[in-house]
Scaffold this active site. Sequence first.
Site, short mmCIF file in Angstrom:
data_model
loop_
_atom_site.label_atom_id
_atom_site.label_comp_id
_atom_site.label_asym_id
_atom_site.label_seq_id
_atom_site.Cartn_x
_atom_site.Cartn_y
_atom_site.Cartn_z
N HIS A 1 -8.31 -48.32 -22.49
CA HIS A 1 -9.43 -47.75 -21.75
C HIS A 1 -9.81 -48.53 -20.48
O HIS A 1 -9.84 -47.96 -19.39
CB HIS A 1 -10.65 -47.63 -22.66
CG HIS A 1 -11.81 -46.95 -22.00
ND1 HIS A 1 -11.74 -45.66 -21.52
CD2 HIS A 1 -13.07 -47.37 -21.73
CE1 HIS A 1 -12.90 -45.32 -20.98
NE2 HIS A 1 -13.73 -46.34 -21.09
N TYR B 1 -19.06 -38.48 -24.98
CA TYR B 1 -20.29 -39.04 -24.42
C TYR B 1 -21.52 -38.63 -25.24
O TYR B 1 -22.61 -38.45 -24.70
CB TYR B 1 -20.46 -38.64 -22.96
CG TYR B 1 -19.45 -39.32 -22.06
CD1 TYR B 1 -19.71 -40.56 -21.49
CD2 TYR B 1 -18.22 -38.72 -21.80
CE1 TYR B 1 -18.78 -41.18 -20.67
CE2 TYR B 1 -17.27 -39.33 -20.99
CZ TYR B 1 -17.57 -40.57 -20.43
OH TYR B 1 -16.64 -41.18 -19.65
N HIS C 1 -17.32 -52.01 -13.18
CA HIS C 1 -16.44 -52.59 -14.21
C HIS C 1 -15.40 -53.55 -13.64
O HIS C 1 -14.35 -53.79 -14.25
CB HIS C 1 -15.73 -51.48 -15.00
CG HIS C 1 -16.66 -50.46 -15.58
ND1 HIS C 1 -17.66 -50.78 -16.47
CD2 HIS C 1 -16.78 -49.11 -15.38
CE1 HIS C 1 -18.33 -49.70 -16.81
NE2 HIS C 1 -17.82 -48.67 -16.15
#
Length: 539
Positions: free
Chosen positions: A362, A226, A372
């Site tokens: 992923h 990240y 998502h």
Amino acid sequence: MWIWRGSLPLLLLAAAAAAAAAEPASTLEGPSRPVTVPLREDRGHAVDLPDTDPRVQRRVTGWAPEQIAVALSAAPTSAWVSWITGDFQMGGAVKPLDPGTAGSVVRYGLAADSLVREATGDALVYSQLYPFEGLQNYTSGIIHHVRLQGLEPGTKYYYQCGDPAIPGATSAVHAFRTMPAVGPRSYPGRIAVVGDLGLTYNTTSTVEHMASKQPDLVLLLGDVSYANLYLTNGTGTDCYSCSFAKSTPIHETYQPRWDYWGRYMEPVTSTTPMMVVEGNHEIEQQIGNKTFAAYSARFAFPSKESDSFSPFYYSFDAGGIHFIMLAAYADYSKSGEQYRWLEKDLAKVDRSVTPWLVAGWHAPWYSTYKAHYREAECMRVAMEELLYSYGLDIVFTGHVHAYERSNRVFNYTLDPCGAVHISVGDGGNREKMATHHADDPGRCPEPLSTPDDFMGGFCAFNFTSGPAAGSFCWDRQPDYSAYRESSFGHGILEVKNETHALWKWHRNQDLYQGVVADEIYIVREPERCLLKSSIAAYF
């Protein structure tokens, strides 16, 4: 006093009945009724480790190796060792180190005091550059990758990496175990599965919990450090687009977070092979529209060995399991290189040798969280039928920062020959965990109207058939969703034989309680479901 029934005490019968009652459920029992676990408050702390934490600081000097990691090759007779020498540089003008400054050498053997074999490899340096005044550029230390060959499967090897020609430039002796021999009756004992790991205090809970299980292999399903939630000056945020998107000319990153991650993870990665696949947080755009520089440089992949020649998708064998790692952020269209490689790879799989076919990427295809939701629909439309035709058993994904396991499903329909999709999540960044479901009243997201540059367009429309016909979301937890829970943690897969594998989900909050949140036997039915595999698994 004993009471006998025939030759067996009733007490033993009761004990046997209790044991049977405690036996985990099985996919052979058919699809389970959807379960949603109520939200709990003790989910951990998604706060990044600071650069002052001793676990992320550089602990070596000179050219001594750090960030040591082991990865698998395509077969158990080979493995990769990677490490970094020298320190990174940050500034407006940075000069890359010469990769030839320190050699790439691994000495290894069957005993710590008998490292009688030697292998050499390659070294590289990568940079993250921004063509804008005021932004800090980055260049890495020297990254080494060495492939060890001619290894015995299922064997513990000791190794030391670095450059023996330079004083103080070799590591301590570490050890790892190779995977079992390829075959239908040998399997790794425990395979740990994590996603969205990052470098927060949640990460430390996950890694500590996972390491206590002593896994033989770790799968990391994208979103690693990240670093792209930071500006180049080291200022971080929970949401980059919310905080910085309107004030920065390019999506910045703070690349030292990668080095912090490698240092923190070294006690695990130097002893347990870890296989990584890219996530959206690895894109990291820079000068010249270059992307994925850190991801591609820092990890070793069996790309050449599995004939993909790409860091984004590859395959490998571990005992009787053939793993396929796929790219959700590279071209997956039926006319693309990844799809053509996948066709060839699947056609070579001999299910009498590797009965289990397991895939990882992923972004999930079957998540029912609002976050998502149906984001990877184009990838599913392109690839699901091909994978189904070859009898794919299990899919592991991340991305959502929450846990969900599906029933066997194909094309949104319950199917006894479909794959079990399992999405794992961790608090790898400071974003909040996914807590809202797309079937919650008023929570159904709008269909994507503009294509994502890396997800390949938009393919998610209203359903045309089934219980959700005419709608973008179901009005209840879909039938294909077996179990969902907004929790961080890790999973453990234990493949028992050619047909049975035990899956367990361990929440971080259960670290000291020995509790398994979700547990099920995933059972293959090759005589029923294998359509195209060259040879069906025998019994």
